[in-house]
Design a protein around this motif. Structure first.
Motif, mmCIF file in Angstrom:
data_model
loop_
_atom_site.group_PDB
_atom_site.id
_atom_site.type_symbol
_atom_site.label_atom_id
_atom_site.label_comp_id
_atom_site.label_asym_id
_atom_site.label_seq_id
_atom_site.Cartn_x
_atom_site.Cartn_y
_atom_site.Cartn_z
ATOM 1 N N ILE A 11 1.317 1.591 -3.890
ATOM 2 C CA ILE A 11 2.495 2.197 -4.485
ATOM 3 C C ILE A 11 3.768 1.562 -3.935
ATOM 4 C CG2 ILE A 11 2.421 4.011 -2.703
ATOM 5 C CD1 ILE A 11 3.566 5.961 -4.740
ATOM 6 N N ASN A 12 4.794 1.483 -4.770
ATOM 7 C CA ASN A 12 6.119 1.077 -4.321
ATOM 8 C C ASN A 12 6.806 2.333 -3.788
ATOM 9 O OD1 ASN A 12 9.000 0.572 -4.310
ATOM 10 N ND2 ASN A 12 8.568 -1.302 -5.469
ATOM 11 N N THR A 69 10.413 3.059 -5.353
ATOM 12 C CA THR A 69 10.529 3.472 -6.758
ATOM 13 C C THR A 69 9.440 4.456 -7.179
ATOM 14 O OG1 THR A 69 9.127 1.663 -7.564
ATOM 15 C CG2 THR A 69 11.484 1.201 -7.297
ATOM 16 N N ASN A 70 8.411 4.650 -6.301
ATOM 17 C CA ASN A 70 7.245 5.492 -6.601
ATOM 18 C C ASN A 70 6.386 4.950 -7.745
ATOM 19 O OD1 ASN A 70 7.581 7.494 -4.590
ATOM 20 N ND2 ASN A 70 9.182 8.455 -5.813
ATOM 21 N N GLU A 71 6.541 3.672 -8.081
ATOM 22 C CA GLU A 71 5.686 3.057 -9.091
ATOM 23 C C GLU A 71 4.299 2.834 -8.494
ATOM 24 O OE1 GLU A 71 5.471 -0.885 -12.018
ATOM 25 O OE2 GLU A 71 7.110 -0.663 -10.567
ATOM 26 N N TYR A 79 0.543 1.207 -8.655
ATOM 27 C CA TYR A 79 -0.152 0.058 -9.230
ATOM 28 C C TYR A 79 -1.669 0.273 -9.275
ATOM 29 C CZ TYR A 79 4.383 -1.854 -7.973
ATOM 30 O OH TYR A 79 5.728 -2.040 -7.838
#
Length: 457
Positions: free
Chosen positions: A431-432, A435-437, A439
């Motif tokens: 996870i980023n 940004t809470n993105e 993957y």
């Protein structure tokens, strides 16, 4: 000339032939009815009428050719319908629920072959799902230790797992009760793998596999090794935490089976009060959970319940400093609580901060209700914690948890959520954290299941 020789030595030739026949017959008679096969360099014994028709392997990988080999020429076997004289090279074998290996054995004295199905993925592997695809370099390394506490996964096996970015298992090995960790090691520019396991006699072993996953070394210890972590320095030298009868933790450096030094951490070393006001009264309440090397190759230790990182001199075992705790803190601030998995990359440190407290078996949570990943730098000359980043997670974990920098430049980390009570079914994510993105996600079907620590190499 030949005729004269045969006539003259006819009796001797007959005796020799008879001796050969008798020897063959005796050898055949004394060959056990069991059939031993070597599959992926592990030995398996098949017993007529006793071995289950479905076979689960101890270990398998999809990176190197898998060979099935007979232990003698008298047993008759077929692999995937093809008769095998001595060995069968299956090439690269995919590991999944659908891929099976067909084995047939004709036991001694039998006229028909008995059929077996070999699972490439063992039935005792905990059920899991993966979502997405990682784009960072390396593979995921973890164990399924904590899955055995789940409801739907209760009783599941404990496995060392190497998983690629698409979520495919590319190596597994069944472990024992103390198999918490699975690590990739680079020693003298060669790849090895390590893990802790337990012998039948209850002794703990630090085990080493070579690049092709063959077991090449075991370090056996008489004491109980705390399975939370260990550190392999080379093929002969390692650091472990040994628990003695008095529940005193003893960080121990061993080389060539000789103890170089020991540092005891008796309860009196932690005879202050944690930040929650809980008195530390037993080893369980302050226990060690993580090793790491600092940039100067000295040793960093994480103690969960006293909320501190301790730095030891790797040559002597003497304490250099403490970060966290209460009155023992040598730094200017306290930034984590109930932490696991101290990790260093270059000059950056990170921990998984559970941010909960427990008294006996009753769990009491902090007001913020969030676990976090804490990333920071240390000024060890002036004893200051700098550049603190506290990434709150949308969960509260009461045990375990880890963090690993997949791509720290872009704020991408692998986060193992530990025993999360409100994170759904997620075991770990890449996870980023800015940004809470997300993957990549690895999850069990049971909210109570988890992994124990995830690395990415």
């Amino acid at each position: 000339m030949k005729k004269r020789f045969l006539k003259k030595h006819k009796f001797i030739i007959v005796i020799v032939v008879l001796l050969i026949i008798v020897s063959f017959f005796i050898t055949y008679m004394f060959i056990p009815n069991d059939v031993k096969l070597i599959i992926a360099n592990e030995e398996y014994t098949f017993v007529n009428g006793k071995t289950d028709s479905v076979v689960n392997l101890i270990t398998l990988n999809s990176e190197f050719d898998i060979v099935i080999e007979k232990d003698n020429y008298f047993s008759n076997i077929k692999v995937n319908g093809e008769k095998v004289n001595k060995k069968k090279n299956l090439g690269i074998v995919e590991i999944n629920n659908k891929n099976k290996i067909e084995l047939e054995i004709k036991y001694k004295g039998e006229s028909k072959y008995k059929k077996y199905i070999i699972n490439t993925l063992p039935e005792s592997m905990p059920v899991f799902n993966t979502i997405g695809e990682s784009t960072t370099n390396g593979d995921f390394y973890f164990t399924t230790y904590a899955a055995s506490y789940g409801k739907s996964n209760f009783g599941s096996g404990i496995f060392l797992v190497k998983m690629n970015n698409e979520g495919n298992i590319i190596f597994y090995r069944e472990g024992g009760y103390n198999s918490y960790l699975f690590k990739k090691e680079i020693i003298d520019n060669k790849i090895y793998y390590s893990y802790l396991d337990e012998d039948e006699d209850g002794k703990d072993n630090l085990c080493i596999l070579d690049e092709e996953y063959n077991l090449i070394k075991k370090f056996k210890n008489d004491g109980f090794i705390d399975p939370h972590d260990y550190l392999l320095l080379d093929l002969n030298t390692y650091l472990v935490n040994i628990i003695n009868d008095d529940e005193i933790e003893v960080i121990t450096k061993i080389s060539d089976d000789k103890v170089l030094w020991e540092h005891e951490f008796p309860i009196s070393d932690f005879d202050d009060i944690g930040r929650d006001g809980e008195k530390i009264i037993s080893r369980v309440q302050h226990h060690f959970n993580s090793f790491e090397l600092d940039s100067d190759n000295n040793l960093l230790l994480s103690f969960r319940h006293s909320n501190e990182i301790v730095k030891l001199d790797i040559n002597t075992g003497d304490i250099i400093w403490r970060l966290g705790g209460n009155k023992n803190n040598d730094f200017n601030t306290h930034i984590f609580y109930r932490q696991h998995s101290i990790i260093r990359k270059d000059d950056t440190y990170m921990v998984f901060s559970n941010n909960n407290k427990s008294i006996k078996s009753d769990f009491v949570y902090l007001d913020d209700g969030k676990s976090s990943v804490v990333v920071f730098n240390l000024d060890q000359e002036n004893m200051k914690v700098e550049n603190i980043k506290n990434y709150n997670l949308d969960c509260l974990s009461y045990q375990l948890g880890s963090v690993w920098p997949s791509d720290m430049t872009n704020n991408i980390y692998v986060v193992d959520y530990g025993r999360s009570i409100n994170k759904g079914k997620k075991g770990f994510q890449e996870i980023n954290l800015e940004t809470n993105e997300v993957y990549f996600t690895f999850e069990y079907p049971d909210v109570e299941s988890s992994v124990y620590r995830v690395y990415k190499y």
